[in-house]
Structures are given as C-alpha cells and as structure tokens.
Motif scaffolding. Structure first.
Motif, PDB file in Angstrom:
ATOM      1  N   PRO A  39      -6.380 -12.702  14.882  1.00 48.67           N
ATOM      2  CA  PRO A  39      -5.748 -11.499  14.326  1.00 48.67           C
ATOM      3  C   PRO A  39      -4.291 -11.805  13.770  1.00 48.67           C
ATOM      4  CG  PRO A  39      -6.160 -11.447  16.724  1.00 48.67           C
ATOM      5  CD  PRO A  39      -6.743 -12.543  16.239  1.00 48.67           C
ATOM      6  N   ALA A  40      -3.763 -12.985  14.406  1.00 47.18           N
ATOM      7  CA  ALA A  40      -2.358 -13.338  14.098  1.00 47.18           C
ATOM      8  C   ALA A  40      -2.151 -13.770  12.678  1.00 47.18           C
ATOM      9  CB  ALA A  40      -1.907 -14.582  14.865  1.00 47.18           C
ATOM     10  N   GLU A  41      -3.515 -13.882  12.007  1.00 51.55           N
ATOM     11  CA  GLU A  41      -3.513 -14.172  10.592  1.00 51.55           C
ATOM     12  C   GLU A  41      -3.429 -13.089   9.503  1.00 51.55           C
ATOM     13  OE1 GLU A  41      -6.516 -17.225   9.557  1.00 51.55           O
ATOM     14  OE2 GLU A  41      -6.194 -18.373  11.244  1.00 51.55           O
ATOM     15  N   VAL A  42      -3.889 -12.061  10.254  1.00 46.90           N
ATOM     16  CA  VAL A  42      -3.987 -10.746   9.458  1.00 46.90           C
ATOM     17  C   VAL A  42      -2.747  -9.892   9.000  1.00 46.90           C
ATOM     18  CG1 VAL A  42      -5.378  -8.501   9.252  1.00 46.90           C
ATOM     19  CG2 VAL A  42      -6.537 -10.499  10.185  1.00 46.90           C
ATOM     20  N   ILE A  43      -2.241 -10.152   8.103  1.00 48.54           N
ATOM     21  CA  ILE A  43      -1.297  -9.165   7.657  1.00 48.54           C
ATOM     22  C   ILE A  43      -1.391  -8.438   6.358  1.00 48.54           C
ATOM     23  CG2 ILE A  43       0.563 -10.746   8.294  1.00 48.54           C
ATOM     24  CD1 ILE A  43       0.790 -11.683   5.253  1.00 48.54           C
ATOM     25  N   SER A  44      -0.575  -7.267   6.207  1.00 48.23           N
ATOM     26  CA  SER A  44      -0.940  -6.405   5.208  1.00 48.23           C
ATOM     27  C   SER A  44      -0.614  -7.034   3.833  1.00 48.23           C
ATOM     28  CB  SER A  44      -0.088  -4.903   5.360  1.00 48.23           C
ATOM     29  OG  SER A  44      -0.797  -4.040   4.669  1.00 48.23           O
ATOM     30  N   PRO A  45      -1.647  -7.209   3.033  1.00 46.77           N
ATOM     31  CA  PRO A  45      -1.436  -7.817   1.639  1.00 46.77           C
ATOM     32  C   PRO A  45      -0.480  -7.172   0.500  1.00 46.77           C
ATOM     33  CG  PRO A  45      -3.427  -7.504   1.849  1.00 46.77           C
ATOM     34  CD  PRO A  45      -3.133  -6.925   3.308  1.00 46.77           C
ATOM     35  N   THR A  46       0.248  -6.594   0.717  1.00 51.42           N
ATOM     36  CA  THR A  46       0.945  -5.423  -0.097  1.00 51.42           C
ATOM     37  C   THR A  46       1.409  -5.917  -1.405  1.00 51.42           C
ATOM     38  OG1 THR A  46       2.020  -4.321   1.795  1.00 51.42           O
ATOM     39  CG2 THR A  46       2.787  -3.721  -0.314  1.00 51.42           C
ATOM     40  N   TYR A  47       1.895  -7.361  -1.388  1.00 49.72           N
ATOM     41  CA  TYR A  47       2.382  -7.874  -2.826  1.00 49.72           C
ATOM     42  C   TYR A  47       1.161  -8.612  -3.604  1.00 49.72           C
ATOM     43  CZ  TYR A  47       6.617  -5.679  -1.032  1.00 49.72           C
ATOM     44  OH  TYR A  47       7.318  -5.047  -0.841  1.00 49.72           O
ATOM     45  N   ASN A  48       0.219  -9.079  -2.882  1.00 50.79           N
ATOM     46  CA  ASN A  48      -0.744  -9.953  -3.522  1.00 50.79           C
ATOM     47  C   ASN A  48      -1.995  -8.822  -3.663  1.00 50.79           C
ATOM     48  OD1 ASN A  48      -1.144 -10.329  -0.890  1.00 50.79           O
ATOM     49  ND2 ASN A  48      -1.761 -12.390  -0.946  1.00 50.79           N
ATOM     50  N   TYR A  49      -2.008  -7.783  -2.965  1.00 49.77           N
ATOM     51  CA  TYR A  49      -3.168  -6.770  -3.144  1.00 49.77           C
ATOM     52  C   TYR A  49      -4.309  -7.169  -2.021  1.00 49.77           C
ATOM     53  CZ  TYR A  49      -0.539  -5.443  -7.118  1.00 49.77           C
ATOM     54  OH  TYR A  49       0.549  -5.058  -8.057  1.00 49.77           O
ATOM     55  N   TYR A  50      -4.636  -8.226  -2.016  1.00 46.79           N
ATOM     56  CA  TYR A  50      -5.819  -8.681  -0.909  1.00 46.79           C
ATOM     57  C   TYR A  50      -5.710 -10.090  -0.433  1.00 46.79           C
ATOM     58  CZ  TYR A  50      -8.196 -11.369  -4.423  1.00 46.79           C
ATOM     59  OH  TYR A  50      -8.738 -12.290  -5.264  1.00 46.79           O
ATOM     60  N   GLN A  51      -6.345 -10.164   0.581  1.00 45.11           N
ATOM     61  CA  GLN A  51      -6.485 -11.541   1.417  1.00 45.11           C
ATOM     62  C   GLN A  51      -7.747 -11.683   1.925  1.00 45.11           C
ATOM     63  OE1 GLN A  51      -4.131 -14.133   1.644  1.00 45.11           O
ATOM     64  NE2 GLN A  51      -5.729 -15.116   2.707  1.00 45.11           N
ATOM     65  N   THR A  52      -8.517 -12.975   1.763  1.00 42.53           N
ATOM     66  CA  THR A  52      -9.786 -12.848   2.317  1.00 42.53           C
ATOM     67  C   THR A  52      -9.587 -13.913   3.477  1.00 42.53           C
ATOM     68  OG1 THR A  52     -10.878 -12.655   0.325  1.00 42.53           O
ATOM     69  CG2 THR A  52     -12.136 -13.970   1.665  1.00 42.53           C
ATOM     70  N   TYR A  53     -10.022 -13.668   4.672  1.00 43.52           N
ATOM     71  CA  TYR A  53     -10.304 -14.226   5.702  1.00 43.52           C
ATOM     72  C   TYR A  53     -11.702 -14.759   5.949  1.00 43.52           C
ATOM     73  CZ  TYR A  53      -6.041 -11.748   6.262  1.00 43.52           C
ATOM     74  OH  TYR A  53      -4.633 -11.129   5.951  1.00 43.52           O
ATOM     75  N   GLU A  54     -11.897 -16.003   6.475  1.00 46.69           N
ATOM     76  CA  GLU A  54     -13.205 -16.781   6.764  1.00 46.69           C
ATOM     77  C   GLU A  54     -13.132 -17.144   8.204  1.00 46.69           C
ATOM     78  OE1 GLU A  54     -14.902 -19.256   3.773  1.00 46.69           O
ATOM     79  OE2 GLU A  54     -13.937 -18.007   2.219  1.00 46.69           O
ATOM     80  N   ASN A  55     -14.352 -16.969   8.990  1.00 45.87           N
ATOM     81  CA  ASN A  55     -14.340 -17.684  10.087  1.00 45.87           C
ATOM     82  C   ASN A  55     -15.752 -18.383   9.904  1.00 45.87           C
ATOM     83  OD1 ASN A  55     -16.386 -15.600  10.198  1.00 45.87           O
ATOM     84  ND2 ASN A  55     -16.167 -14.894  12.121  1.00 45.87           N
ATOM     85  N   PHE A  56     -16.618 -18.161   9.306  1.00 43.59           N
ATOM     86  CA  PHE A  56     -17.791 -19.136   8.973  1.00 43.59           C
ATOM     87  C   PHE A  56     -18.340 -18.612   7.552  1.00 43.59           C
ATOM     88  CE2 PHE A  56     -21.287 -16.407  10.612  1.00 43.59           C
ATOM     89  CZ  PHE A  56     -20.585 -15.897  11.734  1.00 43.59           C
ATOM     90  N   PRO A  57     -19.099 -19.548   6.826  1.00 43.96           N
ATOM     91  CA  PRO A  57     -19.548 -18.988   5.709  1.00 43.96           C
ATOM     92  C   PRO A  57     -20.666 -17.854   5.676  1.00 43.96           C
ATOM     93  CG  PRO A  57     -19.806 -21.287   5.796  1.00 43.96           C
ATOM     94  CD  PRO A  57     -19.197 -20.870   7.079  1.00 43.96           C
ATOM     95  N   GLY A  58     -20.229 -16.795   4.834  1.00 46.03           N
ATOM     96  CA  GLY A  58     -21.035 -15.585   4.626  1.00 46.03           C
ATOM     97  C   GLY A  58     -20.772 -14.524   5.656  1.00 46.03           C
ATOM     98  N   LYS A  59     -19.546 -14.796   6.634  1.00 41.39           N
ATOM     99  CA  LYS A  59     -19.014 -13.790   7.321  1.00 41.39           C
ATOM    100  C   LYS A  59     -17.547 -13.721   7.033  1.00 41.39           C
ATOM    101  CE  LYS A  59     -19.572 -11.601  11.823  1.00 41.39           C
ATOM    102  NZ  LYS A  59     -20.248 -11.830  13.231  1.00 41.39           N
ATOM    103  N   ASN A  60     -17.259 -13.173   6.003  1.00 41.90           N
ATOM    104  CA  ASN A  60     -15.820 -13.225   5.730  1.00 41.90           C
ATOM    105  C   ASN A  60     -15.400 -11.526   5.585  1.00 41.90           C
ATOM    106  OD1 ASN A  60     -17.369 -12.722   3.332  1.00 41.90           O
ATOM    107  ND2 ASN A  60     -15.914 -12.870   2.119  1.00 41.90           N
ATOM    108  N   LEU A  61     -13.937 -11.671   5.588  1.00 37.59           N
ATOM    109  CA  LEU A  61     -13.211 -10.173   5.648  1.00 37.59           C
ATOM    110  C   LEU A  61     -12.378 -10.235   4.574  1.00 37.59           C
ATOM    111  CD1 LEU A  61     -12.687  -7.517   6.813  1.00 37.59           C
ATOM    112  CD2 LEU A  61     -10.869  -8.521   8.352  1.00 37.59           C
ATOM    113  N   THR A  62     -12.524  -9.380   3.550  1.00 37.91           N
ATOM    114  CA  THR A  62     -11.358  -9.410   2.296  1.00 37.91           C
ATOM    115  C   THR A  62     -10.781  -7.830   2.788  1.00 37.91           C
ATOM    116  OG1 THR A  62     -13.009 -10.299   0.969  1.00 37.91           O
ATOM    117  CG2 THR A  62     -11.179  -8.892  -0.058  1.00 37.91           C
ATOM    118  N   HIS A  63      -9.550  -8.273   3.120  1.00 32.00           N
ATOM    119  CA  HIS A  63      -8.404  -7.039   3.255  1.00 32.00           C
ATOM    120  C   HIS A  63      -7.574  -6.661   2.098  1.00 32.00           C
ATOM    121  CE1 HIS A  63      -4.695  -5.964   5.973  1.00 32.00           C
ATOM    122  NE2 HIS A  63      -5.378  -4.996   5.646  1.00 32.00           N
ATOM    123  N   PHE A  64      -7.878  -5.389   1.543  1.00 30.47           N
ATOM    124  CA  PHE A  64      -7.085  -4.990   0.532  1.00 30.47           C
ATOM    125  C   PHE A  64      -5.924  -4.035   1.025  1.00 30.47           C
ATOM    126  CE2 PHE A  64     -11.080  -5.945  -1.703  1.00 30.47           C
ATOM    127  CZ  PHE A  64     -10.845  -6.197  -2.963  1.00 30.47           C
TER     128      PHE A  64
END
Length: 132
Positions: A39-64
C-alpha cells in the motif's frame, strides 16, 4: 466483496465518487493491500492520470485519478482503451455516460461522504447492472 472478487480473483471495476479528502485513495490502498500490493506504493496518480500495480501476472490493479479531466477527455486522451484486470477510478463523476460504458464486467459505484465524527465516512456501494 472480498470473498467474491479479491479472494476468487474475479476482475472488478470500482468507480469512486467523493469530494476532496473523502478517503478514495485510502480505500484504494486498503484494497491493494488485500491484493498483495504494497500500500505504500499506492499514491493518487493525479498528474499522470493512472498507475498500474502488479503483484503477479493476471492480478494487477490499475488506479485512475480523473480529478483534472472534464467529461469526454478520458476518451480523447486514450485513457480508457484496452482496459483489463482490476480497476479503481477516483473522481468518476468526471466521466461521461459514454466513458462509463468502457468499463465492463463487475462494475461497482462507490460513493464516499464525510461522516458525523472525525475520521468517519459514509460509504455506499452499488453494482452496475448493464442491460443490453
């Protein structure tokens, strides 16, 4: 929600609505943690609009974070093309009805409001049922 979607690895989309300081990013961090993402990696991507986080293939989280966009701009900028996996979109009130239709599968609306006490929140979750 946890048992149905996170534990069973069912992809989901959460379209978040709520004012500044409502707790959208906090909830995103907590969901990321449940998915095995730091969770420390998750920031609000206001200026680049989105960020994708991966913990293993197929189970990613894209945060807009759509705070800086007007209705219709997400599609003009190509942000909603090739959506897949788990998605959380903050400031979804900035999406037009057409833009919301880009999200498929298990789509939820999450409305977050400040509660009565300090640090308290009211959260309402509803599932979007598309009828074709």
């Amino acid at each position: 929600f946890y048992k149905e979607y996170l534990e069973k690895s069912q992809p989901f989309t959460i379209l978040m609505f709520g004012g500044l300081g409502a707790g959208k990013t906090f909830i995103t961090r907590e969901l990321a943690k449940l998915m095995g993402i730091d969770p420390a990696e998750v920031i609000s991507p206001t200026y680049n609009y989105y960020q994708t986080y991966e913990n293993f293939p197929g189970k990613n989280l894209t945060h807009f974070d759509l705070y800086r966009l007007e209705k219709g701009e997400s599609t003009k900028k190509g942000l909603l093309e090739d959506l897949s996996g788990n998605i959380i979109a903050e400031w979804s009130e900035n999406l037009s009805p057409t833009e919301k239709s880009y999200f498929t599968g298990n789509v939820f609306f999450m409305e977050i409001k400040h509660g009565v006490g300090v640090g308290m929140r009211k959260v309402k979750i509803s599932q979007w049922l598309k009828i074709s």
